[in-house]
Write an enzyme that holds these catalytic residues in place. Structure first.
Site, short mmCIF file in Angstrom:
data_model
loop_
_atom_site.label_atom_id
_atom_site.label_comp_id
_atom_site.label_asym_id
_atom_site.label_seq_id
_atom_site.Cartn_x
_atom_site.Cartn_y
_atom_site.Cartn_z
N GLU A 115 -19.48 -28.42 2.34
CA GLU A 115 -20.37 -27.60 1.52
C GLU A 115 -19.56 -26.86 0.47
OE1 GLU A 115 -22.62 -24.98 4.13
OE2 GLU A 115 -22.43 -26.42 5.76
N ASP A 119 -18.96 -18.30 -4.47
CA ASP A 119 -18.17 -17.09 -4.67
C ASP A 119 -19.12 -15.92 -4.83
OD1 ASP A 119 -15.82 -15.75 -4.80
OD2 ASP A 119 -15.37 -16.24 -6.88
N LYS A 313 -9.32 -24.11 -0.20
CA LYS A 313 -9.33 -23.29 -1.42
C LYS A 313 -8.73 -24.08 -2.58
CE LYS A 313 -10.41 -19.48 -1.35
NZ LYS A 313 -9.87 -18.21 -0.88
N CYS A 407 4.87 10.66 -17.07
CA CYS A 407 3.45 10.41 -16.79
C CYS A 407 2.65 10.36 -18.09
CB CYS A 407 2.90 11.52 -15.88
SG CYS A 407 1.12 11.38 -15.58
N CYS A 410 0.12 13.68 -18.00
CA CYS A 410 0.55 15.09 -18.02
C CYS A 410 1.99 15.28 -18.51
CB CYS A 410 0.38 15.71 -16.64
SG CYS A 410 1.53 15.05 -15.40
#
Length: 671
Positions: A115, A119, A313, A407, A410
Site C-alpha cells: 500500500e 504522508d 522509505k 546574540c 540582545c
C-alpha cells in the site's frame, strides 16, 4: 397530524440517505451523479427541516459535516488497541532479510499487501452499529486526543456504513491534504499577509487540532482507511478486509496491490518511486503487510512494531539552489539555531525557502561560503537540511560563513558549552525571545494551563512592558488588557479569571512552569516528591539533589544556579505572595489494593506498555514501594527494552525476581 409528522420524518431520512449516496459517489467512487449546486440545494433543504424539527436530530446527518462547534480542550483517550509504529527499510536487502525472518518463524509461504504510505496524520475511528462514534489521534500510540467533531467534517470519512458491517470495530487510517488543497490554503494565507505553511503533512495534523470544526471543514482534508481492528475479525486475510471495508463505504487506497512474491513487491515499489510525483497527494514510501491474518497472529509484535509489517522509505529527494543569507534564531532556552535562507526551489512537492543548519559544527563541516550553491534534502526531515555544497560554482570572492559572536536579539556575547555543539545566549532573564518564551512556557497546558493567554497576547504584553516574568501575570488588571489588539471585554475577563484559577495548580506543575533549565515534567515531579516545598528545594545542595533518582550533576547544578540568582528568588517570593502553589499538597492518591503490600520495585530499560511514572504510580496505588537502586532490599526488577547494568546486577544478586512489563501487570491483576 401524526401522519404529517411521520411524512416529515420520512422526508428527512430520505434526504439523508440520498445525500450520503451522493457523497459516496463523489468522494469514494469518483463518479458524481449530481451537480455541486443541486447537492447544495438538497443539503439546504435538509438543514431547514432539521432546524424546524429538532426531534429528528441525528449526529451522523450529512449536515453535521459542515462543522461549527468549538472545542477548547481535546480529551485524552486511551487506545483500546495500541497504535504501533512500523519498522523502516531503505533498500531491497532489508526486505529480503525481513522475508527470511518471516518464513523462518512461520515455516510456510507468505504473500504481501503493498500500500502507498500516505504522508499525513494517523487516526483511529470507532464505529458502533454502523455509525461513527469517536475519532482519536495516534498520540504516543497508547493514548491520543479525541477529535471526533473535526473528523466528522471530512467528506470521505463515512458517518454511516452500509452492508454487513460488524457491530463494533475500529478503522485506522491517515488524514492528509492533497497538493491542490495545500496550495489553495497557502495562496489564501499569502493574500492575507501570513506566512505559508511548510508542508501538507504538518498542515493536515495541525488542522485536526483546530478548535473550530467549521474551519477544519474549510481546509479540505481527505482520508484513506487501511486497517480494520477488532477482537472479532470477519475475514482470513488483510486483502479481504480491505475489500469488505470498501463495500461498507470506506475510502481505501486504490493503488494497493496483493503481491504473491517479493519480486512483485519490488516491482510495485520501483514503479511508485517514480510515479509518486504524479499523484495528487504526497507519499513517502510503501507499507507492506503479511496478507494472512493467521500468519500475522503467529508473527506477533516486538515492543514497538508488528513483525508482520514493514515500511519501505523512499530515498530523500535532493535539489540544488543558492544560499542567500544565514540568519540566527534564539530559542526559549537561549539556544542559537542558524538557518539558511535559500533562493526558493521546488522540493518534494513544496516550495523550500529555508533549511536548518543546526549549529556551527555543521557550517564548518559543510565549509559553507556566502552565496554557495547548495544541495538541499528533505527525507524524513520536517525542515529541509543542506547536505552538501557544489564547490565548482563557488566564486573566488566568496567568503566563508563566520558564526556570530553575539546574540542577534540582545547583543550579549554567546557562550558555547564544551561538550555541546550549540551556542547559547546567557542573558536568560532579559533577552526578549527568552523572556517571552519563558512566559509562554509558564502558561502552557502542561504547566499552569492559563486559558486564552496565547503567544501573541504575551508578546503584546511584553512589548507594552506590562510583563517581564511569570510573577507579573498576577498583577495584571483587565483595564491593561483592553487596549491590546483584538482584545474584547470578555476575552480580557477570561484571561484574568484564568490567571486567578492558576493559583490552584499543584506545585510540580508550577515548578515545571517556572522554566528551570533541564527540569522537565518528570524531573519536576521527582523533585517535589523529595523536596515538598520551594524552600527545601532552594536550600538543597548539589550533592543532596544528586541523591534523587535520575537527577545528575548537570540538572543539579542548573537548579542550584537558578536559586543563586537574586532575580529568580524575587520572582519566587512574589509568586508565593500571590498565592501560587509552591509546596506539595495533601496526597490524593487513591489506594486501589494492598496486593503489593511490603514489596519493593524498580523499573529499568525502555518501557513500552506504560511510562515509568505511570508504573511507579501503579506500585504505590497497590501498596508497594518504589526504590531507586538495585540492592538486596529489592523484591522485583521490571525490565523493558535494552535493560543494562541494573539487570546484570540483579542477576548477580540472585534473590531479585525479574519481570517483564506484562508479568508486572499480571501481579496487579491478581488482586
Amino acid at each position: 397530524m401524526p401522519d404529517n409528522i411521520e411524512n416529515i420524518q420520512q422526508k428527512i431520512e430520505d434526504l439523508r440517505k440520498e445525500l450520503h449516496q451522493h457523497n459516496e459517489n463523489y468522494y469514494l467512487l469518483d463518479t458524481p451523479t449530481i451537480s455541486d449546486f443541486d447537492f447544495d440545494m438538497l443539503l439546504e433543504e435538509l438543514r431547514d427541516l432539521e432546524a424546524k424539527y429538532p426531534e429528528f436530530y441525528d449526529e451522523n446527518s450529512p449536515t453535521m459535516r459542515v462543522g461549527g462547534g468549538i472545542t477548547k480542550v481535546f480529551p485524552t483517550v486511551q487506545h483500546r488497541f495500541r497504535m504501533y509504529s512500523l519498522d523502516n527499510s531503505y533498500d531491497f536487502d532489508d526486505l529480503e532479510d525481513w522475508e527470511k525472518r518471516i518464513i523462518k518463524a512461520i515455516d510456510e509461504p507468505v504473500e504481501f499487501v503493498a500500500e502507498l504510505k500516505y504522508d499525513g496524520a494517523s487516526i483511529s475511528i470507532l464505529y458502533e452499529n454502523g455509525k461513527l462514534v469517536q475519532a482519536v489521534t495516534r498520540g504516543d500510540g497508547f493514548q491520543g486526543d479525541e477529535i471526533t467533531a473535526n473528523v466528522r467534517t471530512i467528506s470521505d470519512v463515512p458517518l454511516k456504513l452500509k452492508g454487513d458491517f460488524p457491530a463494533h470495530f475500529f478503522m485506522r487510517g491517515e488524514i492528509y491534504l492533497t497538493r491542490k488543497n495545500f496550495d489553495k490554503i497557502n495562496k489564501q494565507r499569502e493574500e492575507d499577509g501570513l506566512d505559508p505553511f511548510m508542508n501538507p503533512r504538518n498542515t493536515a495534523s495541525g488542522s485536526l487540532k483546530m478548535q473550530h470544526s467549521g474551519e477544519v471543514r474549510k481546509r479540505g482534508l481527505s482520508s484513506v482507511l487501511y486497517q480494520y481492528i477488532s477482537e472479532e475479525i470477519p475475514a482470513e486475510s488483510h486483502w479481504e478486509l480491505l475489500e469488505k471495508a470498501k463495500s461498507w463505504g470506506f475510502k481505501t487506497s486504490q493503488q494497493a496491490k496483493l503481491c504473491k512474491t517479493l519480486a512483485e513487491v519490488k516491482e510495485f515499489i520501483s514503479y511508485w518511486d517514480i510515479e509518486r510525483h504524479n499523484l495528487p497527494f504526497e507519499i513517502d514510501g510503501i507499507v507492506l503487510k503479511v496478507n494472512s491474518l493467521k500468519q500475522q497472529r503467529q508473527l506477533g509484535y516486538t515492543a514497538k512494531s508488528p513483525r508482520w509489517a514493514m515500511a519501505y522509505k523512499f530515498k530523500a529527494e535532493k535539489v540544488e539552489t543558492e544560499l542567500q543569507t544565514v540568519s540566527y534564531q534564539v530559542g526559549r532556552t537561549g539556544a542559537i539555531t542558524p538557518v539558511a535562507n535559500l533562493k526558493p526551489v521546488l522540493l518534494a512537492g513544496t516550495i523550500v525557502k529555508r533549511a536548518s543548519l543546526h549549529n556551527e559544527d555543521i557550517i564548518k563541516k559543510l565549509d559553507l561560503h556566502e552565496h554557495d550553491f547548495v544541495y538541499v534534502e528533505k527525507g524524513g526531515e520536517i525542515i529541509p537540511k543542506i547536505v552538501g555544497v557544489n564547490t565548482e560554482k563557488r566564486t573566488a570572492e566568496s567568503k566563508e560563513i563566520e558564526y556570530i559572536k553575539h546574540c542577534p536579539e540582545c547583543g550579549t556575547e554567546l557562550v558555547k558549552i564544551e561538550d555541546q555543539a550549540i551556542h547559547f545566549c546567557p542573558n536568560e532573564l532579559h533577552c526578549p525571545p527568552q523572556v517571552v518564551g519563558r512566559m509562554i512556557h509558564y502558561v502552557s497546558r502542561k504547566a499552569l494551563n492559563i486559558d486564552n493567554l496565547g503567544s501573541e497576547t504575551i508578546e503584546q504584553l511584553y512589548r507594552e512592558r506590562l510583563i517581564e516574568n511569570p510573577a507579573d501575570f498576577y498583577v495584571l488588571k483587565k483595564e491593561q488588557l483592553l487596549p491590546l489588539e483584538r482584545m474584547a471585554e470578555k476575552s480580557a475577563q477570561n484571561i484574568i479569571s484564568g490567571i486567578e484559577k492558576s493559583k490552584e495548580i499543584p506545585f510540580e506543575k508550577v515548578l515545571y512552569g517556572i522554566g528551570i533549565k533541564h527540569v522537565g515534567e518528570t524531573v519536576a515531579k521527582k523533585l517535589v516528591k523529595n523536596f515538598p516545598t520551594i524552600e527545601e528545594l532552594k536550600n538543597a545542595t548539589v550533592e543532596e539533589l544528586c541523591q534523587v533518582e535520575d537527577i545528575g550533576t548537570k540538572i543539579a547544578v542548573s537548579i542550584a544556579e537558578f536559586f543563586a540568582n537574586p532575580e529568580n528568588i524575587l520572582m519566587i517570593e512574589r509568586l508565593k505572595s500571590y498565592g501560587v502553589q509552591l509546596e506539595k499538597g495533601e496526597s490524593t492518591n487513591e489506594v486501589l489494593s494492598n496486593v503489593l503490600d511490603g514489596k519493593t520495585f524498580l523499573f529499568t530499560g525502555k518501557l513500552s506498555l506504560f511510562t515509568r511514572e505511570a508504573a511507579e504510580e501503579m506500585v504505590e496505588k497497590h501498596g508497594g514501594k518504589n526504590i531507586s537502586a538495585v540492592s538486596k532490599n529489592l523484591n522485583y526488577l521490571v525490565v523493558g527494552e535494552k535493560a543494562g547494568s541494573k539487570l546484570k546486577k540483579a542477576q548477580d544478586i540472585g534473590t531479585i525476581e525479574i519481570l517483564d512489563e506484562q508479568q508486572f501487570l499480571d501481579l496487579i491483576e491478581k488482586k
